[in-house]
Design a protein around this motif. Sequence first.
Motif, PDB file in Angstrom:
ATOM      1  N   ASN A 294       0.886  -1.161   0.000  1.00  0.00           N
ATOM      2  CA  ASN A 294       0.000   0.000   0.000  1.00  0.00           C
ATOM      3  C   ASN A 294       0.925   1.212   0.000  1.00  0.00           C
ATOM      4  OD1 ASN A 294      -1.934   1.964   0.344  1.00  0.00           O
ATOM      5  ND2 ASN A 294      -2.525   1.328   2.406  1.00  0.00           N
ATOM      6  N   PRO A 295       1.329   1.683  -1.181  1.00  0.00           N
ATOM      7  CA  PRO A 295       2.405   2.688  -1.250  1.00  0.00           C
ATOM      8  C   PRO A 295       1.913   4.087  -0.895  1.00  0.00           C
ATOM      9  CG  PRO A 295       1.572   2.246  -3.435  1.00  0.00           C
ATOM     10  CD  PRO A 295       0.815   1.328  -2.503  1.00  0.00           C
ATOM     11  N   GLN A 296       2.852   4.985  -0.722  1.00  0.00           N
ATOM     12  CA  GLN A 296       2.497   6.383  -0.481  1.00  0.00           C
ATOM     13  C   GLN A 296       2.119   7.099  -1.772  1.00  0.00           C
ATOM     14  OE1 GLN A 296       5.258   8.623   1.873  1.00  0.00           O
ATOM     15  NE2 GLN A 296       5.491   7.038   3.424  1.00  0.00           N
ATOM     16  N   ASN A 297       2.633   6.600  -2.896  1.00  0.00           N
ATOM     17  CA  ASN A 297       2.313   7.162  -4.203  1.00  0.00           C
ATOM     18  C   ASN A 297       1.984   6.027  -5.160  1.00  0.00           C
ATOM     19  OD1 ASN A 297       4.930   8.941  -3.092  1.00  0.00           O
ATOM     20  ND2 ASN A 297       3.176  10.174  -3.759  1.00  0.00           N
ATOM     21  N   LEU A 298       1.270   6.355  -6.210  1.00  0.00           N
ATOM     22  CA  LEU A 298       0.923   5.366  -7.225  1.00  0.00           C
ATOM     23  C   LEU A 298       2.173   4.641  -7.711  1.00  0.00           C
ATOM     24  CD1 LEU A 298      -1.222   4.220  -9.285  1.00  0.00           C
ATOM     25  CD2 LEU A 298      -0.469   6.042 -10.816  1.00  0.00           C
ATOM     26  N   ALA A 299       2.105   3.306  -7.746  1.00  0.00           N
ATOM     27  CA  ALA A 299       3.248   2.495  -8.186  1.00  0.00           C
ATOM     28  C   ALA A 299       2.797   1.516  -9.265  1.00  0.00           C
ATOM     29  CB  ALA A 299       3.848   1.737  -7.000  1.00  0.00           C
ATOM     30  N   VAL A 300       3.596   1.395 -10.321  1.00  0.00           N
ATOM     31  CA  VAL A 300       3.319   0.465 -11.415  1.00  0.00           C
ATOM     32  C   VAL A 300       4.550  -0.411 -11.612  1.00  0.00           C
ATOM     33  CG1 VAL A 300       2.729   0.212 -13.847  1.00  0.00           C
ATOM     34  CG2 VAL A 300       1.765   2.123 -12.528  1.00  0.00           C
ATOM     35  N   SER A 301       4.363  -1.719 -11.540  1.00  0.00           N
ATOM     36  CA  SER A 301       5.449  -2.683 -11.752  1.00  0.00           C
ATOM     37  C   SER A 301       5.102  -3.566 -12.939  1.00  0.00           C
ATOM     38  CB  SER A 301       5.647  -3.556 -10.502  1.00  0.00           C
ATOM     39  OG  SER A 301       5.933  -2.767  -9.361  1.00  0.00           O
ATOM     40  N   THR A 302       6.103  -3.856 -13.774  1.00  0.00           N
ATOM     41  CA  THR A 302       5.873  -4.698 -14.943  1.00  0.00           C
ATOM     42  C   THR A 302       6.802  -5.899 -14.922  1.00  0.00           C
ATOM     43  OG1 THR A 302       7.422  -3.370 -16.260  1.00  0.00           O
ATOM     44  CG2 THR A 302       5.100  -2.771 -16.366  1.00  0.00           C
ATOM     45  N   PHE A 303       6.292  -7.020 -15.410  1.00  0.00           N
ATOM     46  CA  PHE A 303       7.037  -8.265 -15.490  1.00  0.00           C
ATOM     47  C   PHE A 303       6.922  -8.780 -16.918  1.00  0.00           C
ATOM     48  CE2 PHE A 303       5.506  -7.635 -11.235  1.00  0.00           C
ATOM     49  CZ  PHE A 303       6.534  -8.052 -10.399  1.00  0.00           C
ATOM     50  N   GLU A 304       8.050  -8.806 -17.629  1.00  0.00           N
ATOM     51  CA  GLU A 304       8.049  -9.297 -19.003  1.00  0.00           C
ATOM     52  C   GLU A 304       7.690 -10.780 -19.009  1.00  0.00           C
ATOM     53  OE1 GLU A 304       8.620  -7.652 -21.790  1.00  0.00           O
ATOM     54  OE2 GLU A 304       9.303  -5.709 -21.018  1.00  0.00           O
ATOM     55  N   VAL A 305       6.587 -11.119 -19.673  1.00  0.00           N
ATOM     56  CA  VAL A 305       6.128 -12.505 -19.702  1.00  0.00           C
ATOM     57  C   VAL A 305       5.603 -12.829 -21.093  1.00  0.00           C
ATOM     58  CG1 VAL A 305       4.589 -14.237 -18.712  1.00  0.00           C
ATOM     59  CG2 VAL A 305       5.462 -12.404 -17.262  1.00  0.00           C
ATOM     60  N   GLU A 306       6.311 -13.699 -21.791  1.00  0.00           N
ATOM     61  CA  GLU A 306       5.848 -14.170 -23.094  1.00  0.00           C
ATOM     62  C   GLU A 306       5.078 -15.463 -22.904  1.00  0.00           C
ATOM     63  OE1 GLU A 306       7.595 -15.394 -27.518  1.00  0.00           O
ATOM     64  OE2 GLU A 306       8.925 -14.537 -25.979  1.00  0.00           O
ATOM     65  N   ASN A 307       3.882 -15.533 -23.498  1.00  0.00           N
ATOM     66  CA  ASN A 307       3.025 -16.708 -23.379  1.00  0.00           C
ATOM     67  C   ASN A 307       2.883 -17.162 -21.922  1.00  0.00           C
ATOM     68  OD1 ASN A 307       2.584 -16.923 -26.195  1.00  0.00           O
ATOM     69  ND2 ASN A 307       4.549 -17.982 -26.433  1.00  0.00           N
ATOM     70  N   PRO A 308       2.292 -16.323 -21.079  1.00  0.00           N
ATOM     71  CA  PRO A 308       2.171 -16.671 -19.662  1.00  0.00           C
ATOM     72  C   PRO A 308       1.366 -17.951 -19.465  1.00  0.00           C
ATOM     73  CG  PRO A 308       0.685 -14.872 -20.229  1.00  0.00           C
ATOM     74  CD  PRO A 308       1.578 -15.082 -21.415  1.00  0.00           C
ATOM     75  N   LYS A 309       1.788 -18.725 -18.483  1.00  0.00           N
ATOM     76  CA  LYS A 309       1.036 -19.932 -18.131  1.00  0.00           C
ATOM     77  C   LYS A 309       0.023 -19.660 -17.028  1.00  0.00           C
ATOM     78  CE  LYS A 309       4.608 -23.193 -19.589  1.00  0.00           C
ATOM     79  NZ  LYS A 309       5.470 -24.327 -19.202  1.00  0.00           N
ATOM     80  N   GLY A 310       0.183 -18.521 -16.348  1.00  0.00           N
ATOM     81  CA  GLY A 310      -0.785 -18.149 -15.331  1.00  0.00           C
ATOM     82  C   GLY A 310      -0.335 -16.932 -14.555  1.00  0.00           C
ATOM     83  N   PHE A 311      -1.297 -16.232 -13.979  1.00  0.00           N
ATOM     84  CA  PHE A 311      -1.009 -15.135 -13.054  1.00  0.00           C
ATOM     85  C   PHE A 311      -2.262 -14.899 -12.219  1.00  0.00           C
ATOM     86  CE2 PHE A 311      -2.847 -13.016 -16.718  1.00  0.00           C
ATOM     87  CZ  PHE A 311      -3.654 -12.030 -16.176  1.00  0.00           C
ATOM     88  N   GLY A 312      -2.076 -14.273 -11.075  1.00  0.00           N
ATOM     89  CA  GLY A 312      -3.246 -14.018 -10.241  1.00  0.00           C
ATOM     90  C   GLY A 312      -2.911 -13.236  -8.997  1.00  0.00           C
ATOM     91  N   LEU A 313      -3.957 -12.724  -8.360  1.00  0.00           N
ATOM     92  CA  LEU A 313      -3.851 -12.071  -7.065  1.00  0.00           C
ATOM     93  C   LEU A 313      -4.300 -13.082  -6.014  1.00  0.00           C
ATOM     94  CD1 LEU A 313      -5.290  -8.544  -7.936  1.00  0.00           C
ATOM     95  CD2 LEU A 313      -2.887  -9.163  -7.550  1.00  0.00           C
ATOM     96  N   LEU A 314      -3.363 -13.460  -5.142  1.00  0.00           N
ATOM     97  CA  LEU A 314      -3.605 -14.555  -4.206  1.00  0.00           C
ATOM     98  C   LEU A 314      -3.712 -14.057  -2.771  1.00  0.00           C
ATOM     99  CD1 LEU A 314      -1.162 -17.313  -5.543  1.00  0.00           C
ATOM    100  CD2 LEU A 314      -3.346 -16.529  -6.486  1.00  0.00           C
ATOM    101  N   GLN A 315      -4.467 -14.816  -1.990  1.00  0.00           N
ATOM    102  CA  GLN A 315      -4.579 -14.580  -0.559  1.00  0.00           C
ATOM    103  C   GLN A 315      -3.881 -15.739   0.152  1.00  0.00           C
ATOM    104  OE1 GLN A 315      -5.154 -12.192   1.378  1.00  0.00           O
ATOM    105  NE2 GLN A 315      -7.017 -12.327   2.608  1.00  0.00           N
ATOM    106  N   ARG A 316      -2.628 -15.526   0.527  1.00  0.00           N
ATOM    107  CA  ARG A 316      -1.877 -16.564   1.234  1.00  0.00           C
ATOM    108  C   ARG A 316      -2.030 -16.363   2.735  1.00  0.00           C
ATOM    109  NH1 ARG A 316       3.769 -17.669  -2.143  1.00  0.00           N
ATOM    110  NH2 ARG A 316       2.732 -18.652  -3.916  1.00  0.00           N
ATOM    111  N   GLY A 317      -2.447 -17.411   3.395  1.00  0.00           N
ATOM    112  CA  GLY A 317      -2.691 -17.346   4.826  1.00  0.00           C
ATOM    113  C   GLY A 317      -4.143 -17.644   5.122  1.00  0.00           C
TER     114      GLY A 317
END
Length: 516
Positions: A294-317
């Motif tokens: 939860n940053p103090q300013n807007l943050a954008v992160s990118t991950f180079e992924v060719e033909n992704p096999k999966g991605f998601g927002l997870l709740q661990r715990g």
Amino acid sequence: MLPAALCLACTTSLLSTHVLAFSLDDVASEAKELLDKPYAAPAANLPSELRTLQFADYQKIKSLEDKYEWADSKTPFKLSFYHQGMHFDSPVRINEVTSTSVNEIKYDPARFDFGDLKIDKDGDAIKSLGYAGFRVMYPINAKGKSDEIMSLLGASYFRVIGKDQVYGASARGLAIDTALPSGEEFPYFREFWIERPKPEDKHLVIFALLDSPRATGAYRFILRPGKDSVVDVQSRVFLRDNVNKLGIAPLTSMFLYGSSQRSSKPNYRPALHDSNGLAIHTGNDEHIWRPLNNPQNLAVSTFEVENPKGFGLLQRGRDFAQYEDLEDRYEQRPSAWIEPKGEWGKGKVELVEIPTPDETNDNIVAFWTPDEQPKPGEPMEFDYRMHWTKDERAQLGADTAWVKQTMRSAGEVKQPNLTRKLDGSTALLVDFEGPALAKLKSDAAVTSNFSVNDNAELLENNLQYNPATKGWRLTLRFKVKDPKQAVEMRAALVEGDKTLSETWSYQLPPNTVTAP
């Protein structure tokens, strides 16, 4: 929590009295027709008594169970409807598809209990309204009791849950120009077609027509409820005009604080989030775990992924003690995992983190964006499967260890008299665990493949066996060189040339206070 965008109106329909079949091609034809017309924003039609409702009053409007669509049938699926109100000020058209016909499900105020609200159900202004969206009901937790398992309300947002889950993360049909200075455009589902299920059916088919100033599209959802609910998505999207950033299979969630970022104010809840990390399975089989901020300013992160096999927002715990919230039950929030079908090509998984002061705002967005945007009018086809699950490690496989938790604190150094002194550094403790680690001996030659950018002075890098979890704990201590810049770190556990764990990819945002 309410989505930021609003549910907009329907201005077209696809109705006939006799059809042999209904398919995605029919909706795609409607999308193409919209493409050739100037975009027409829907008109709001709410009377003042509904438009000025506060959220607590809007919640008083209940859908009556005996008035659910298909309430008198033997199918386990039922539909209930959202009434228009507040900023849900424009109706969407909802149709039922059978083997012989496509018919609109007409608005009827008799389907609702308005509680103590002063609403004239017989007035012309009310009778001319429509539905703002709908819910799918299904007996997922107890036989014979209808539970809400899917909600479609506002723009192209929808939520899904499985057995013993409560709503958390959301999905959307499409994202356009998210987090850009020019402002985000929110495409909306203007019309739905729902196949009437047979009594023996264990799935529900929903079609949706998407529209916005710069895009149209056709979607087919096949909802399969269960312990983990699954939604198969087929999409056919057309651009009216060029966009700067196209978000495919977007997910939205909330992260306020957790073990990696403690609350700045006293709170009895140790953690408060719908999701606490972005997970990515790359085309070359690397698994990445990125704890959320939860940053103090807007943050954008990118991950180079060719033909992704999966991605998601997870709740661990999944332990109640991690959240201590009897009302919101954050340990029951599902992880949302996207499994692409076919090859999506070159692109990036993008993570957007937006500052928020409380849990009422969805401040996390993740999606895949192609490197090459299609030209206006060219069709795009992206198909995928969505998993709504509490088994957030299922995508890893049996041989890959995972990050159980990331803990952040003020760094301290040991003194000769065994006391500890804060030295202005930041400390991170990362716990790895899993069967791949548990079967190793405590003195196994496990090391960390670690890297950090040049904005940190590394003071400590220590990996030790954790007998409590039969895993390993990585302890890092560092000083930030330029507080106005982010610190980026990556680490994975290895034994010789064998990778044992997913890759922990961490960002300490700019202007971050090191003390918890």
